[in-house]
Design an enzyme around this catalytic site. Structure first.
Site, PDB file in Angstrom:
ATOM      1  CB  THR A  97      -0.901  -0.040   1.252  1.00  0.00           C
ATOM      2  OG1 THR A  97      -1.796  -1.141   1.100  1.00  0.00           O
ATOM      3  CG2 THR A  97      -1.697   1.233   1.415  1.00  0.00           C
ATOM      4  CG  HIS A 143      -5.238  -8.832   0.609  1.00  0.00           C
ATOM      5  ND1 HIS A 143      -4.737  -9.656   1.587  1.00  0.00           N
ATOM      6  CD2 HIS A 143      -4.760  -7.589   0.890  1.00  0.00           C
ATOM      7  CE1 HIS A 143      -3.991  -8.937   2.420  1.00  0.00           C
ATOM      8  NE2 HIS A 143      -3.986  -7.674   2.004  1.00  0.00           N
ATOM      9  CG  ASN A 155      -1.182  -9.202   5.534  1.00  0.00           C
ATOM     10  OD1 ASN A 155      -0.647 -10.164   6.071  1.00  0.00           O
ATOM     11  ND2 ASN A 155      -0.640  -8.578   4.519  1.00  0.00           N
ATOM     12  CE1 TYR A 196      -6.652  -4.277   6.117  1.00  0.00           C
ATOM     13  CE2 TYR A 196      -4.826  -5.575   5.296  1.00  0.00           C
ATOM     14  CZ  TYR A 196      -5.311  -4.413   5.867  1.00  0.00           C
ATOM     15  OH  TYR A 196      -4.444  -3.399   6.205  1.00  0.00           O
ATOM     16  CG  ASN A 217      -5.394  -4.968  10.153  1.00  0.00           C
ATOM     17  OD1 ASN A 217      -5.298  -3.815  10.568  1.00  0.00           O
ATOM     18  ND2 ASN A 217      -5.161  -5.300   8.892  1.00  0.00           N
TER      19      ASN A 217
END
Ligand code: PHB
Length: 367
Positions: free
Chosen positions: A27, A182, A185, A187, A242
């Site tokens: 990102t 994805h 991580n 998400y 996260n």
């Protein structure tokens, strides 16, 4: 048998990669208004096209998939046109590029969501102690606590699945060589996979099969549409980024997932170790178990240097090795690794947002 060098070519389901290094998805938050990719982004990716494969920064599949300001999307025609400039620049430089397609799930903020709605998650539980890059109460950009999400119902799950399929179609229209879903991580899909976050009682929660169902269904839907040979997936077993809690059934979860992925003949499985995020490593032996469960191409990522990358190939743990931060600071990373040239240091202050500074101005090595 002599194992391959990191600098030898690799046949990725019919697409020839010129070496076995991969630029990891990162990102960088430099998209223009409307989350449209810019000319500067095309320069940035083209500069790095000596990578065997580039995986783009996480690219939201819809307006509700967003968890950061200024991440480039793949759901409007302007975004598709912007990405066309990126793929053309990379292909003109004889590189290969997959787009990482992304939904952040509950790691978002009302200021990033359409009409200020809550983010979408597996449940309506607030993620504790997480922040995301959004607008604060005064309308200034910054790290703000994530907002309380709303649980996706089955119609919402179906809609998100369709958004992934459309995003993949758009990515191919934009000239991408494939997509990476994805699943890592912390998400959306990682939230569904984790038994302590996903407390749903429908077909998408509870058992191992149910928690992995959403990701697997998305992969099947995308693969059926654009080809499984163009569909990869990223996971992060044992990742805590996260605020993903430790999975008490870590090994069963990820061995099962990889066995199911093995049935699909996908382009690759990308495994991210979050050690470089300051999180625990993937436990010893788990990578070997995943390698046994999944017979296709495996990319590993997280804290590799040339020596560790080569020993990973020699040990037949993976086929390709991804580098993140080293690719930010070294556009010519493969040449530097191959020749033992020194690496530029990456400047953390320019990782997210801003202009060409710390983005397209890292120098190539000069002897
Ligand atoms: C980050 O911005 O730090 C980030 C974004 C997406 C990831 C991992 C890290 O998958």
């Amino acid at each position: 048998m002599l194992s391959a060098s990191l600098f030898e070519s690799y046949d990725l389901k019919g697409q020839l990669l010129k070496n076995r290094t991969v630029m990891a998805p990162m990102t960088r938050c430099r998209a223009a208004k409307g989350d449209v990719p810019t000319d500067l982004m095309a320069i940035y990716y083209a500069q790095r096209s000596t990578a065997g494969l580039i995986v783009t920064e996480g690219t939201p599949v819809s307006p509700t998939a967003r968890g950061y300001l200024w991440t480039p999307g793949i759901y409007t025609q302007q975004q598709i046109e912007g990405w066309k400039k990126v793929t053309k620049a990379v292909h003109d430089a004889e590189g290969r590029i997959f787009m990482q397609i992304w939904h952040v799930g509950r790691i978002s903020h009302t200021s990033l969501q359409p009409d200020g709605r809550p983010p979408e998650g597996p449940t309506s539980e607030l993620s504790p102690e997480t922040v995301c890059f959004a607008f604060d109460d005064e309308g200034n950009p910054g790290n703000v606590p994530t907002s309380k999400p709303q649980a996706l119902d089955e119609a919402g799950i179906k809609r998100v699945k369709e958004e992934f399929v459309q995003a993949a179609v758009n990515a191919i229209e934009a000239g991408m060589d494939g997509v990476e879903i994805h699943g890592a991580n912390g998400y959306l899909f990682d939230q569904f996979i984790n038994p302590l976050i996903n407390t749903r009682t429908d077909n998408y929660g509870g058992s191992l099969e149910n928690r992995c169902r959403f990701l697997l269904e998305v992969i099947v839907a995308v693969g059926n549409k654009i080809g499984f040979n163009k569909t990869g997936v990223r996971i992060s077993p044992n990742g805590r980024f996260n605020v993903i809690p430790e999975d008490p059934q870590l090994q069963e979860t990820f061995v099962y997932l990889c066995q199911e992925l093995d049935k699909l003949d996908i382009a690759y499985l990308h495994i991210n170790d979050q050690t470089t995020f300051g999180n625990p490593a993937i436990p010893d032996g788990l990578l070997a178990q995943l390698r046994k469960a999944f017979n296709g191409t495996i990319i590993v990522c997280g804290g590799y240097d040339a020596e560790k990358a080569q020993s990973t190939l020699d040990g037949d743990i993976a086929d390709l090795v991804a580098f993140g931060v080293p690719y930010i600071a070294n556009p010519d990373l493969p040449a530097r690794l191959e020749n033992g040239w020194p690496l530029n240091e990456a400047d953390q202050d320019t990782f997210y947002g801003g202009d060409k500074h710390g983005y397209t101005d890292y120098p190539h090595y000069q002897e």
